[in-house]
Design a protein around this motif. Structure first.
Motif, short mmCIF file in Angstrom:
data_model
loop_
_atom_site.label_atom_id
_atom_site.label_comp_id
_atom_site.label_asym_id
_atom_site.label_seq_id
_atom_site.Cartn_x
_atom_site.Cartn_y
_atom_site.Cartn_z
N ARG A 1 -14.53 -16.68 -8.65
CA ARG A 1 -15.44 -17.79 -8.35
C ARG A 1 -16.63 -17.81 -9.30
O ARG A 1 -17.10 -18.87 -9.68
N LYS A 2 -17.07 -16.63 -9.69
CA LYS A 2 -18.25 -16.55 -10.56
C LYS A 2 -17.90 -16.80 -12.02
O LYS A 2 -18.67 -17.45 -12.75
N THR A 3 -16.75 -16.31 -12.48
CA THR A 3 -16.43 -16.33 -13.91
C THR A 3 -15.28 -17.26 -14.28
O THR A 3 -15.10 -17.58 -15.46
N GLY A 4 -14.46 -17.63 -13.30
CA GLY A 4 -13.26 -18.41 -13.60
C GLY A 4 -12.11 -17.57 -14.09
O GLY A 4 -11.07 -18.09 -14.47
N LYS A 5 -12.26 -16.24 -14.06
CA LYS A 5 -11.21 -15.33 -14.54
C LYS A 5 -10.71 -14.48 -13.37
O LYS A 5 -11.50 -13.83 -12.69
N LEU A 6 -9.40 -14.49 -13.16
CA LEU A 6 -8.80 -13.67 -12.11
C LEU A 6 -8.33 -12.36 -12.72
O LEU A 6 -7.34 -12.32 -13.45
N ILE A 7 -9.04 -11.29 -12.43
CA ILE A 7 -8.74 -9.98 -13.00
C ILE A 7 -8.30 -9.03 -11.89
O ILE A 7 -9.09 -8.74 -10.98
N PRO A 8 -7.05 -8.54 -11.92
CA PRO A 8 -6.64 -7.56 -10.92
C PRO A 8 -7.50 -6.29 -11.00
O PRO A 8 -7.70 -5.74 -12.09
N LEU A 9 -8.03 -5.88 -9.85
CA LEU A 9 -8.93 -4.73 -9.80
C LEU A 9 -8.26 -3.54 -9.14
O LEU A 9 -7.22 -3.66 -8.50
N SER A 10 -8.87 -2.36 -9.30
CA SER A 10 -8.22 -1.10 -8.98
C SER A 10 -8.62 -0.51 -7.63
O SER A 10 -9.69 0.10 -7.51
N PRO A 11 -7.76 -0.61 -6.61
CA PRO A 11 -8.02 0.11 -5.37
C PRO A 11 -7.91 1.63 -5.55
O PRO A 11 -8.55 2.40 -4.83
N ALA B 1 -13.02 -0.54 -11.64
CA ALA B 1 -12.11 -0.59 -12.78
C ALA B 1 -11.06 -1.69 -12.62
O ALA B 1 -10.74 -2.14 -11.52
N THR B 2 -10.51 -2.10 -13.75
CA THR B 2 -9.37 -3.02 -13.72
C THR B 2 -8.12 -2.26 -13.27
O THR B 2 -8.02 -1.04 -13.45
N GLU B 3 -7.18 -2.98 -12.71
CA GLU B 3 -5.92 -2.37 -12.30
C GLU B 3 -5.18 -1.82 -13.53
O GLU B 3 -4.55 -0.76 -13.46
N TYR B 4 -5.26 -2.53 -14.63
CA TYR B 4 -4.56 -2.11 -15.85
C TYR B 4 -5.06 -0.75 -16.34
O TYR B 4 -4.26 0.10 -16.77
N GLN C 1 0.80 -1.22 0.00
CA GLN C 1 0.00 0.00 0.00
C GLN C 1 0.84 1.27 0.00
O GLN C 1 0.35 2.34 -0.34
N GLY C 2 2.12 1.15 0.37
CA GLY C 2 2.99 2.32 0.42
C GLY C 2 2.97 2.97 1.79
O GLY C 2 2.12 2.67 2.64
N PHE C 3 3.90 3.89 2.00
CA PHE C 3 4.05 4.52 3.31
C PHE C 3 3.31 5.85 3.43
O PHE C 3 3.33 6.48 4.48
N LYS C 4 2.68 6.30 2.37
CA LYS C 4 2.04 7.61 2.39
C LYS C 4 0.52 7.54 2.31
O LYS C 4 -0.13 8.57 2.16
N CYS C 5 -0.02 6.33 2.40
CA CYS C 5 -1.46 6.20 2.17
C CYS C 5 -2.08 5.10 3.03
O CYS C 5 -1.66 3.95 2.93
N GLY C 6 -3.06 5.47 3.85
CA GLY C 6 -3.81 4.50 4.63
C GLY C 6 -4.91 3.89 3.80
O GLY C 6 -6.10 4.15 4.01
N SER C 7 -4.53 3.06 2.86
CA SER C 7 -5.46 2.56 1.83
C SER C 7 -5.82 1.10 2.01
O SER C 7 -6.35 0.48 1.08
N CYS C 8 -5.58 0.53 3.19
CA CYS C 8 -5.87 -0.90 3.38
C CYS C 8 -7.34 -1.22 3.06
O CYS C 8 -7.64 -2.28 2.50
N TRP C 9 -8.25 -0.31 3.38
CA TRP C 9 -9.68 -0.53 3.13
C TRP C 9 -9.98 -0.68 1.64
O TRP C 9 -10.82 -1.51 1.24
N ALA C 10 -9.29 0.10 0.80
CA ALA C 10 -9.50 0.04 -0.65
C ALA C 10 -8.85 -1.21 -1.25
O ALA C 10 -9.43 -1.88 -2.11
N LEU C 11 -7.66 -1.52 -0.78
CA LEU C 11 -6.94 -2.69 -1.29
C LEU C 11 -7.68 -3.98 -0.97
O LEU C 11 -7.78 -4.87 -1.82
#
Length: 332
Positions: free
Chosen positions: A154-164, A198-201, A132-142
């Motif tokens: 589990r629903k689709t069989g596709k692992l897609i990195p998502l955007s915190p 959104a996707t992480e990409y 998460q980095g040292f400048k952001c209390g973003s654990c809730w978003a991650l």
């Protein structure tokens, strides 16, 4: 009498020995963790903090070797920092008033036998550990993004990195405060109303709150709400993890021992089931070779922390560290 006085005087010297520090070790620590300081004065202060923490870590591990502690500690990215400043930087989960009144109530599946162990990583439902980095209390978003990743898989069989980062930048109207903290329930509510996350990409993580740019992002997953696990019920939490997927939780992650955790099952006598200050993701559970039950928990402090970024937290021990106090999983 003189002999007793001599022992008392020498004891501090014996205790401080495990924390002796040479310049080469200090240089290696700075290089490994990318440390840089404003000036020589700050570096001197950080070096002194490092040495104090090193003494604490070595003494703890000495007790571990004697069978007096249940888990090991290690020098890591936090060793040159005070406990208070780590908590201010890294722990930013906020509890919403009356949040137990919200969400769908968890119902145990019928005619199902609870497995002895579960690990959703082995099933392909978990993305690599982030920092998460040292400048952001973003654990809730991650953790919100990570939970949605697992349930979308589990629903689709596709692992897609998502955007915190999408949640950091865009969900403040729901009461979230970006890098100053937030709530998983409000993040899921935003995802539901926004039509997805959104996707992480398409919306990469930066670790600082910025202007919302969701209009330019690609939606990777959606949510229709969340399911709440009964407060403090570890059996229900195990059922949710085993039969439905990863579960986001809040824990008491405020102690020096947690910040320096390295391996084995984390058991902190000072842990409170009511001081839920940090968000993490339960991706499994099991029992170690000593017969100790544990939760397998994904943290977001990088792979140099803990067991490649994970912690084994004590399970079936009266809701240790509050792991089952506010447990939820998203509906997708």
């Amino acid at each position: 009498m003189k002999q007793i006085l001599i022992l008392v005087v020498l004891m501090p010297l014996a205790i401080s020995h495990p924390g002796s520090l040479n310049q080469k070790e200090w240089h290696s620590f700075k290089l490994q963790h990318g440390k840089s300081y404003r000036d020589k004065t700050e570096e001197l202060i950080r070096k002194e903090i490092f040495q104090e923490n090193k003494v604490r870590i070595n003494m703890h591990n000495h007790r571990f070797a004697m069978g007096l502690e249940n888990f090991k500690l290690a020098i890591n990215q936090f060793t040159d920092m005070y406990n208070k400043e780590i908590n201010q930087m890294m722990n930013a989960f906020n509890i919403v008033k009356n949040q137990d009144m919200r969400g769908t109530t968890f119902i145990s599946p019928e005619y199902s036998t609870l497995p002895e162990s579960v690990d959703w990583r082995s099933k392909g439902a978990v993305t690599p550990v982030r920092h998460q980095g040292f400048k952001c209390g973003s654990c809730w978003a991650l953790v919100t993004a990570a939970a949605l990743e697992g349930h979308h898989f589990r629903k689709t069989g596709k692992l897609i990195p998502l955007s915190p980062q999408h949640l950091l930048d865009c969900s403040d109207s729901y009461g979230n405060q970006g890098c100053k903290g937030g709530w998983m329930a409000e993040a899921v509510a935003y995802v539901k109303d926004n039509g997805g996350i959104a996707t992480e990409y398409s919306y990469p993580y930066k670790g600082v709150q910025g202007e919302c740019k969701s209009q330019n992002a690609t939606i990777g997953a959606t949510s229709s709400g969340f399911v709440k696990i009964p407060h403090g019920d570890e059996k229900k939490l195990a059922e949710a993890v085993a039969f439905f997927g990863p579960v986001y939780v809040s824990i008491d992650g405020s102690h020096d021992s947690f910040h320096s955790y390295s391996s084995d099952v984390y058991r902190e006598p000072k842990c409170s089931p009511r001081n839920n200050s940090h968000a993490a993701l339960v991706v499994g559970y099991g029992t170690d070779s000593n017969g100790t039950d544990y939760w397998l928990v994904k943290n977001f402090w990088g792979t140099s922390w803990g067991i490649d970024g994970y912690v084994k937290m004590l399970r079936n021990a009266n809701n240790h560290c509050g792991i089952a106090s506010f447990a939820r999983y998203p509906l997708v």
